[in-house]
Design an enzyme around this catalytic site. Structure first.
Site, PDB file in Angstrom:
ATOM      1  CB  SER A  17      -0.880  -0.018   1.252  1.00  0.00           C
ATOM      2  OG  SER A  17      -1.265   1.303   1.595  1.00  0.00           O
ATOM      3  CE  LYS A  37      -3.935  -3.909   3.546  1.00  0.00           C
ATOM      4  NZ  LYS A  37      -4.976  -2.979   3.113  1.00  0.00           N
ATOM      5  CD  GLU A  50      -7.927  -7.310  -3.965  1.00  0.00           C
ATOM      6  OE1 GLU A  50      -8.604  -6.965  -3.008  1.00  0.00           O
ATOM      7  OE2 GLU A  50      -6.877  -6.722  -4.295  1.00  0.00           O
TER       8      GLU A  50
END
Ligand code: ARG
Length: 485
Positions: free
Chosen positions: A296, A302, A309
């Site tokens: 991130s 992260k 996804e």
């Protein structure tokens, strides 16, 4: 033929290098309006059909020669020019212009530049209508094999993990709630079976797609003594189209391919969704390799499952491409209509999308680390062995309805007292139900619960290994198909 793509951007097409090239200028006085040219042009996306169009041209040149319409010398010069044009297209030395309209027109210009008037002989007996239908079939049959290769890599990655985890118990879920323990390998192989059927669909589709439209001409066939079967044979088709109108008007082969691609997309999306869950803090079933996860820009800690996804997200365009083509086709009168030019972008997009997603998913699966300890530790959470208990009572002669009820009461007892099924004392077991004698605890162990499900198709590790043997054989055959044997 190689599945090699030729790319060109529309911006590159706006400058024409010379006089506009049209295959239909004869009856027209003025040139086309700029707006028409821009609407009509397809060469920026159909340019990737170059190798297929040229292969079809070689085959057509040979039947023209057999028909006595090209001398031996003309044929040789023609084939030489086609080979040279292919080289020039590959190197980028020969580029299409917006004035070329489409790949067929651009390549005819290339032949005219190389052969003068002789270049104009190749168009005898064929039309862009049968050419484009042929090119698209060749392109798809070629790329279907590449897609199958990439699917085999994903299947192989899933099978390797499944082999490692045939014995690893995991919480099996229904409604995303703990249901019964399963072998994690069993769950991974469930995805392999889905992809294996996807490949079967492609190999089956290929039989229907293996029909050559060349020889159909614009729509009615040719009055020249051509040999469509010889062309079909040279291009690797199993036969020539038996109906020239069907040959130029139909795109069911493309729609069916897009359905197969959409189904693969749906399967990738479901696997992607599982991986997103597995990688979450709540599950912690897997850890993704750094090479297949992203960070991130603001939160330093992260590690995101972007590959999974995107696999899930891109299923949207795969499904959309199928809808898009079916909508184009619906209501078209026979035979060729220019609407059919709209078949290519959805097809190319689905091919490109799969070839992007599949290697990333294969890599993600191959490199993910499975948190075996956590899977095993949570496999029986949520009273997941309750069914084993009820089935034990059934083996002892209790009616299932009654057994279900007794174990249901025990679950409530455990919830109220915050204990596990195995922690209830002999005395309390009997208080809940006279059927719950101390020996019922024997079935309250996860490895035993897995091993007990040993009928074919069950989650017992031995059955998982049987599946692996059968799947390996099937996947080898799929790889061999993709390699052309
Ligand atoms: N670019 C056209 C297509 O993709 C090729 C066929 C054109 N035929 C025609 N009669 N205008 O369908």
């Amino acid at each position: 033929m190689v599945a090699e793509d030729f790319a060109v951007e529309i911006e590159e097409l706006t400058v024409s290098d010379g006089k506009p090239m049209r295959l239909w200028g004869g009856r027209f006085e003025g040139g086309p309006a700029d707006a028409l040219t821009r609407l009509s042009v397809s060469v920026h996306f159909d340019w990737r059909l170059v190798p297929y169009d040229l292969a079809a041209s070689r085959a057509h040149a040979r039947v023209l020669h057999k028909a006595g319409l090209l001398t031996k010398d003309e044929l040789e010069r023609m084939i030489g020019a086609i080979d040279d044009l292919e080289r020039a297209c590959k190197s980028g030395e020969f580029r299409p212009t917006v004035a070329d309209e489409d790949v067929h027109t651009a390549l005819e210009r290339g032949l005219l530049e190389r052969l003068g008037a002789l270049g104009g002989k190749l168009r005898a007996g064929r039309s862009r209508n049968d050419q484009i239908a042929t090119d698209l079939r060749l392109y798809l049959r070629d790329h279907a094999r590449t897609i199958v290769f990439r699917l085999v890599e994903l299947e192989t990655a899933l099978m390797a993990q499944a082999e490692q985890h045939a014995e690893t118990a995991a919480p099996g879920m229904t409604h995303l709630q703990h249901a019964q323990p399963v072998s994690f390998g069993h769950q991974l192989l469930a995805h392999v079976h889905a992809f294996a059927r996807d490949i079967d669909r492609i190999t089956d589709w290929d039989k229907r797609a293996a029909v050559s439209p060349l020889g159909a001409g614009a729509l009615a066939g040719s009055s020249l003594p051509l040999d469509p079967e010889a062309v079909a044979d040279e291009l690797g088709f199993s036969s020539a189209a038996p109906n020239s109108m069907d040959a130029v008007a139909e795109r069911d082969f493309a729609a069916e391919f897009l359905f197969d691609a959409a189904m693969i997309g749906m399967h990738l999306s479901r696997l992607g969704e599982e991986i997103v869950l597995w990688a979450s803090q709540e599950f912690r079933w897997i850890e993704m390799d750094d090479a297949y996860s992203t960070g991130s820009s603001i939160m330093p800690q992260k590690k995101n499952p972007d590959v999974a996804e995107l696999a899930r997200g891109k299923s949207g365009r795969l499904i959309g491409n199928l809808m898009s083509l079916l909508t184009v086709l619906k209501g078209l009168p026979l035979t060729y209509n220019r609407d059919l030019q709209e078949d290519k972008e959805p097809v190319f997009d689905s091919v490109d999308t799969l070839l992007l997603v599949l290697p990333a998913m294969a890599g993600l699966v191959a490199t993910m680390r499975v948190n075996t300890a956590r899977l095993q530790a949570t496999a029986s959470d949520g009273f997941a062995l309750a069914t084993d208990l009820a089935e034990l009572l059934v083996r002892k002669g209790v009616a299932f309805r009654e057994a279900h009820e007794a174990v249901g009461h025990l679950v409530v007892y455990c919830q109220v007292n915050d204990v596990e099924l195995g922690d209830v004392s002999d005395e309390d077991l009997l208080k809940v139900s006279p059927h719950l004698t101390p020996d019922v605890r024997d079935v309250l162990n996860v490895p035993g619960a897995l091993a007990a499900r040993k009928a074919p198709g069950g989650t017992a590790p031995d059955r998982v290994r049987d599946q692996l043997v059968a799947l390996r054989e099937a996947v080898d055959a799929q790889a061999a198909w993709a390699a052309g044997s």
